[in-house]
Design an enzyme around this catalytic site. Structure first.
Site, mmCIF file in Angstrom:
data_model
loop_
_atom_site.group_PDB
_atom_site.id
_atom_site.type_symbol
_atom_site.label_atom_id
_atom_site.label_comp_id
_atom_site.label_asym_id
_atom_site.label_seq_id
_atom_site.Cartn_x
_atom_site.Cartn_y
_atom_site.Cartn_z
ATOM 1 N N HIS A 36 0.825 -1.056 0.024
ATOM 2 C CA HIS A 36 0.163 -0.119 0.150
ATOM 3 C C HIS A 36 0.649 1.290 -0.091
ATOM 4 O O HIS A 36 0.614 2.231 -0.702
ATOM 5 C CB HIS A 36 -0.905 0.036 1.259
ATOM 6 C CG HIS A 36 -2.129 -1.152 1.215
ATOM 7 N ND1 HIS A 36 -1.638 -2.230 1.429
ATOM 8 C CD2 HIS A 36 -3.237 -0.897 0.776
ATOM 9 C CE1 HIS A 36 -2.781 -3.180 1.319
ATOM 10 N NE2 HIS A 36 -3.734 -2.286 1.026
ATOM 11 N N THR A 37 1.849 1.396 1.073
ATOM 12 C CA THR A 37 2.464 2.596 1.108
ATOM 13 C C THR A 37 3.616 2.687 -0.112
ATOM 14 O O THR A 37 4.437 3.674 0.178
ATOM 15 C CB THR A 37 3.102 2.648 2.522
ATOM 16 O OG1 THR A 37 4.117 1.425 2.636
ATOM 17 C CG2 THR A 37 2.267 2.930 3.548
#
Length: 257
Positions: A36-37
């Site tokens: 996600h990041t």
């Protein structure tokens, strides 16, 4: 020649086995991998910080960009931690919201625990350095560039921490595109007025924000401004500089459509 299968031994206890994929102890197994990041979807741009004679001032605009789309136009990326510390972040908005909740809970725990020592900017900067480096070492970084402003040992403090734990203190700090445009402007302003007043600092920051609005396609004309003094923290929200900008020569610019 002897026949049969040969089982290689680890190079050391719990270490890698020759010829096999090694799972780093601090990393997540492949089946639980998340990214996600690694690819921030909604992000914020430059944060500016400037020390002046008797205090610290930082500013950040309120735009959350979804790629190249100016999607969210009222994102607050600057908040008061305590009377001696303010934090602002550029980068992934989701990661900023996460670290904001963690810090706010940390402050509440200190208050409930009856601690008399208030979390100051120096302590917050040191803690962020450890947290962001730890997440980087786990290959799950918080995609942030953080600016911490406030007081440490009754002296003005301004510090920077990025997503891999790189940290430093300075009298002028900027993130994102502001590293290239705003830092030289703020240093020039300090050279002209070494004992910079509060009004001088605000004028310099506003000029930098205006230039970034002209030049940075991820910048916005609304911004937050925080002023940290020995008396406490003052945060001004939704300051609008659109009327102060001048786009009369914009139609002469070609080649960037």
């Amino acid at each position: 020649m002897a026949t049969g299968s040969f089982q290689a031994q680890p190079l050391w206890s719990s270490g890698p086995v020759p010829g096999e994929i090694y799972n780093f102890p601090a990393s997540k197994p492949a089946s639980d991998a998340r990214s996600h990041t690694l690819y921030p979807s909604t992000s914020g741009t430059t944060v500016l910080g400037l020390q002046y004679d008797g205090g610290v001032m930082i500013a950040a605009d309120t735009l959350g960009s979804y790629g190249s789309l100016a999607r969210f136009r009222n994102i607050k990326r600057l908040f008061k931690v305590t009377d001696k510390a303010v934090l602002a972040c550029s980068g992934d908005i989701a990661d900023y919201q996460f670290i904001k909740e963690v810090i706010e809970q940390k402050v509440r725990d200190d208050e409930c625990g009856g601690y008399t020592r208030v979390l100051n900017a120096g302590a917050l900067h040191c803690w962020l350095t450890r947290v962001l480096y730890n997440r980087r070492s786990r290959f799950d970084p918080l995609w942030l560039e953080c600016v911490v402003a406030g007081y440490k040992d009754d002296k003005p403090f301004l510090g920077y921490v990025d997503k891999i734990g790189t940290a430093f203190e300075a009298k002028e700090v900027a993130t994102g595109y502001g590293l290239h445009l705003a830092i030289p402007m703020m240093r020039e302003a300090r050279e002209k007025k070494p004992n910079m007043s509060r009004d001088d600092a605000r004028k310099s920051i506003e000029e930098c924000l205006k230039v970034l609005y002209y030049r940075d396609c991820r910048a916005f004309y609304k911004y937050q401004l925080a002023d940290v003094t020995p008396e406490g923290v003052t945060i001004l929200d939704d300051i609008d500089m659109k009327k102060e900008t001048n786009w009369n020569i914009a139609h002469h610019i070609r080649g960037y459509e």
